[in-house]
Motif scaffolding. Sequence first.
Motif, PDB file in Angstrom:
ATOM      1  N   VAL A   5     -14.475   8.005 -90.732  1.00 23.68           N
ATOM      2  CA  VAL A   5     -15.306   7.592 -89.604  1.00 23.68           C
ATOM      3  C   VAL A   5     -14.676   8.027 -88.288  1.00 23.68           C
ATOM      4  O   VAL A   5     -15.374   8.477 -87.375  1.00 23.68           O
ATOM      5  N   PHE A  48     -23.213  -3.996 -95.293  1.00 22.67           N
ATOM      6  CA  PHE A  48     -22.357  -3.498 -94.216  1.00 22.67           C
ATOM      7  C   PHE A  48     -22.442  -4.412 -92.995  1.00 22.67           C
ATOM      8  O   PHE A  48     -23.526  -4.878 -92.636  1.00 22.67           O
ATOM      9  N   ARG A  68     -20.590   4.765 -91.233  1.00 26.34           N
ATOM     10  CA  ARG A  68     -20.202   3.727 -92.200  1.00 26.34           C
ATOM     11  C   ARG A  68     -18.908   4.075 -92.923  1.00 26.34           C
ATOM     12  O   ARG A  68     -18.628   5.238 -93.194  1.00 26.34           O
ATOM     13  N   TYR A  69     -18.148   3.039 -93.221  1.00 28.32           N
ATOM     14  CA  TYR A  69     -17.042   3.208 -94.151  1.00 28.32           C
ATOM     15  C   TYR A  69     -17.021   2.028 -95.112  1.00 28.32           C
ATOM     16  O   TYR A  69     -17.358   0.901 -94.756  1.00 28.32           O
ATOM     17  N   GLU A  70     -16.670   2.320 -96.350  1.00 25.56           N
ATOM     18  CA  GLU A  70     -16.544   1.292 -97.367  1.00 25.56           C
ATOM     19  C   GLU A  70     -15.090   0.823 -97.441  1.00 25.56           C
ATOM     20  O   GLU A  70     -14.164   1.596 -97.213  1.00 25.56           O
ATOM     21  N   ASP A 108     -26.268   7.654 -84.562  1.00 26.56           N
ATOM     22  CA  ASP A 108     -26.562   6.757 -85.683  1.00 26.56           C
ATOM     23  C   ASP A 108     -25.313   5.953 -86.051  1.00 26.56           C
ATOM     24  O   ASP A 108     -24.215   6.205 -85.558  1.00 26.56           O
ATOM     25  N   TRP A 109     -25.512   4.995 -86.957  1.00 28.51           N
ATOM     26  CA  TRP A 109     -24.405   4.228 -87.497  1.00 28.51           C
ATOM     27  C   TRP A 109     -23.498   5.132 -88.322  1.00 28.51           C
ATOM     28  O   TRP A 109     -23.961   5.984 -89.078  1.00 28.51           O
ATOM     29  N   GLN A 144     -18.134  -1.566 -93.184  1.00 28.89           N
ATOM     30  CA  GLN A 144     -18.622  -1.685 -91.813  1.00 28.89           C
ATOM     31  C   GLN A 144     -19.506  -0.496 -91.461  1.00 28.89           C
ATOM     32  O   GLN A 144     -19.299   0.623 -91.933  1.00 28.89           O
ATOM     33  N   LYS A 145     -20.502  -0.774 -90.614  1.00 26.06           N
ATOM     34  CA  LYS A 145     -21.271   0.302 -89.999  1.00 26.06           C
ATOM     35  C   LYS A 145     -21.071   0.188 -88.495  1.00 26.06           C
ATOM     36  O   LYS A 145     -21.134  -0.898 -87.927  1.00 26.06           O
ATOM     37  N   GLN A 146     -20.779   1.332 -87.859  1.00 24.18           N
ATOM     38  CA  GLN A 146     -20.330   1.312 -86.476  1.00 24.18           C
ATOM     39  C   GLN A 146     -21.125   2.253 -85.583  1.00 24.18           C
ATOM     40  O   GLN A 146     -21.474   3.363 -85.984  1.00 24.18           O
TER      41      GLN A 146
END
Length: 227
Positions: free
Chosen positions: A145, A9, A78-80, A75-76, A97-99
């Motif tokens: 997200v 990510f 995430r989406y794939e 926290d982060w 991505q982790k946001q």
Amino acid sequence: MIMLDRDGFRPNVGIILLNQRNQVFWGKRIRTHSWQFPQGGIDRGESPEQAMFRELHEEVGLHPEHVRIVARTRDWLRYEVPDRFIRRDARGHYKGQKQIWYLLQLVGHDWDLNLRATDHPEFDAWRWHDYWVPLDVVVEFKRGVYEMALTELARYLPRQDFRNRFLRSNVRAREFERHSLDAGAPAGLDLPPGGSFDPHPDIPSASDEPSLPNDTHGKAPFFPTQR
């Protein structure tokens, strides 16, 4: 250049920008029909907050003195990214991505916004929208997200001051009507100084997801700074 984490990510920040009526900045991605919040990758050596302020200026032209940090996600999130949006040689390395998401309040003015702050604009139009934005105009794999970020940060929305609301709203409406007419925008579409409505909405654009270099030699690949 940004390295992936061990799970594939890419670190990233997202920005929910509020006005004084708790409406959010809603930007139309350049040469597309998609609308979204500002977001961007975290560069090597940056903290999430530093990346947020950099992206805030690059995408909407604001500086730290124009905003107040209200809250951020704990926290982060995430989406794939579906395989069809990933280059073939990146599959198996890059997952998504982790946001960290930030909730900001604009303490400057609407006219401080500028979509042409850099030579590589992300948006070609924007407007203020009610907090619960329509997720059907967001690219499908990001919707979860967006829902999580909006839900987590909703508890921190500032309390509104309704005194003289009618007067303030009328003044703001007249200001934006003038800006929109000057920019040649369609009725009801608010544009900042330097912004413009895309006259060719059906021109195709590249995916906004980053692509991997061809040669990673088994190491965690780096990404260019893309949104």
